[in-house]
Design a protein around this motif. Structure first.
Motif, PDB file in Angstrom:
ATOM      1  N   CYS A  91       2.491 -11.092  -8.383  1.00 24.19           N
ATOM      2  CA  CYS A  91       1.520 -11.195  -9.472  1.00 24.19           C
ATOM      3  C   CYS A  91       0.203 -10.548  -9.053  1.00 24.19           C
ATOM      4  CB  CYS A  91       1.311 -12.655  -9.838  1.00 24.19           C
ATOM      5  SG  CYS A  91       0.259 -12.868 -11.270  1.00 24.19           S
TER       6      CYS A  91
ATOM      7  N   LEU B 239       1.656 -14.455 -26.989  1.00 24.72           N
ATOM      8  CA  LEU B 239       1.446 -13.723 -25.742  1.00 24.72           C
ATOM      9  C   LEU B 239       0.229 -14.219 -24.966  1.00 24.72           C
ATOM     10  CD1 LEU B 239       2.162 -10.065 -26.923  1.00 24.72           C
ATOM     11  CD2 LEU B 239       3.709 -11.659 -25.810  1.00 24.72           C
TER      12      LEU B 239
ATOM     13  N   ARG C 135       0.804 -16.330 -21.573  1.00 26.13           N
ATOM     14  CA  ARG C 135       1.397 -15.701 -20.390  1.00 26.13           C
ATOM     15  C   ARG C 135       0.387 -14.777 -19.739  1.00 26.13           C
ATOM     16  NH1 ARG C 135       7.301 -15.110 -20.366  1.00 26.13           N
ATOM     17  NH2 ARG C 135       6.758 -14.386 -18.304  1.00 26.13           N
TER      18      ARG C 135
ATOM     19  N   PHE D  43       1.294 -11.943 -17.710  1.00 30.67           N
ATOM     20  CA  PHE D  43       1.814 -10.580 -17.627  1.00 30.67           C
ATOM     21  C   PHE D  43       1.142  -9.838 -16.474  1.00 30.67           C
ATOM     22  CE2 PHE D  43       2.394 -11.731 -22.124  1.00 30.67           C
ATOM     23  CZ  PHE D  43       3.769 -11.673 -22.159  1.00 30.67           C
ATOM     24  N   CYS D  44       1.327 -10.395 -15.280  1.00 29.94           N
ATOM     25  CA  CYS D  44       0.670  -9.838 -14.106  1.00 29.94           C
ATOM     26  C   CYS D  44       1.650  -9.248 -13.094  1.00 29.94           C
ATOM     27  CB  CYS D  44      -0.189 -10.904 -13.440  1.00 29.94           C
ATOM     28  SG  CYS D  44       0.744 -12.327 -12.852  1.00 29.94           S
TER      29      CYS D  44
ATOM     30  N   GLU E 118       7.340  -8.929 -15.662  1.00 31.46           N
ATOM     31  CA  GLU E 118       6.771  -9.465 -16.905  1.00 31.46           C
ATOM     32  C   GLU E 118       6.280  -8.340 -17.810  1.00 31.46           C
ATOM     33  OE1 GLU E 118       3.867 -12.060 -15.202  1.00 31.46           O
ATOM     34  OE2 GLU E 118       5.089 -13.827 -15.605  1.00 31.46           O
ATOM     35  N   CYS E 119       5.689  -7.309 -17.217  1.00 31.37           N
ATOM     36  CA  CYS E 119       5.212  -6.185 -18.028  1.00 31.37           C
ATOM     37  C   CYS E 119       6.379  -5.403 -18.620  1.00 31.37           C
ATOM     38  CB  CYS E 119       4.317  -5.275 -17.196  1.00 31.37           C
ATOM     39  SG  CYS E 119       2.729  -6.029 -16.782  1.00 31.37           S
TER      40      CYS E 119
ATOM     41  N   LEU F 152       7.642  -6.818 -21.844  1.00 30.80           N
ATOM     42  CA  LEU F 152       6.877  -6.486 -23.052  1.00 30.80           C
ATOM     43  C   LEU F 152       7.474  -5.299 -23.811  1.00 30.80           C
ATOM     44  CD1 LEU F 152       3.251  -6.930 -21.714  1.00 30.80           C
ATOM     45  CD2 LEU F 152       4.450  -8.393 -23.347  1.00 30.80           C
TER      46      LEU F 152
ATOM     47  N   ALA G 156       1.586  -2.859 -22.316  1.00 29.27           N
ATOM     48  CA  ALA G 156       2.485  -2.965 -21.163  1.00 29.27           C
ATOM     49  C   ALA G 156       2.399  -1.723 -20.296  1.00 29.27           C
ATOM     50  CB  ALA G 156       3.922  -3.179 -21.639  1.00 29.27           C
TER      51      ALA G 156
ATOM     52  N   ARG H  97      -0.812  -1.804 -18.314  1.00 26.99           N
ATOM     53  CA  ARG H  97      -0.733  -2.769 -17.210  1.00 26.99           C
ATOM     54  C   ARG H  97       0.140  -2.242 -16.080  1.00 26.99           C
ATOM     55  NH1 ARG H  97      -2.209  -8.655 -17.570  1.00 26.99           N
ATOM     56  NH2 ARG H  97      -3.782  -8.530 -19.163  1.00 26.99           N
TER      57      ARG H  97
END
Length: 104
Positions: free
Chosen positions: A34, A51, A54, A56-57, A61-62, A65, A77, A80
């Protein structure tokens, strides 16, 4: 004697399904790490209440998306993922992220 052999055979066929095998490979560590200081796409995530809960780190997880239909979520996404790749490069761990042919 036959009863003993049958009971051993039955006992050996019962597998404990609750055992979880931990994967400590480098790729798993990379996918699940993360990165707390990501701020790309925050304004897009504010538009979608589901969203906001969460972080999204991480890479995994990205990449999740990308399953959404909304293009702005996919754009967030991508930003990120670029941020994560930049941080990994600066840390001396360059990665090459590709997307195509249903692979991310």
């Amino acid at each position: 004697m036959i009863l003993l052999l049958l009971s051993l055979s039955v006992k050996s066929q019962n597998i404990n399904d609750t055992e979880i095998v931990a994967d400590h490979s480098i790729s798993t560590q990379l996918y699940t790490k993360c990165f707390e200081n990501l701020n790309q796409g925050i304004e897009i995530f504010e538009k979608y209440p589901s969203l906001k809960s969460r972080k999204f780190c991480s890479l995994i997880e990205c990449m999740f998306l990308y399953s959404y239909k909304e293009e702005d979520i996919k754009f967030a996404a991508e930003k990120r993922l670029i941020g994560i790749a930049t941080q990994l490069y600066n840390a001396g761990t360059p990665v090459y992220l590709t997307m195509g042919m249903d692979s991310y």
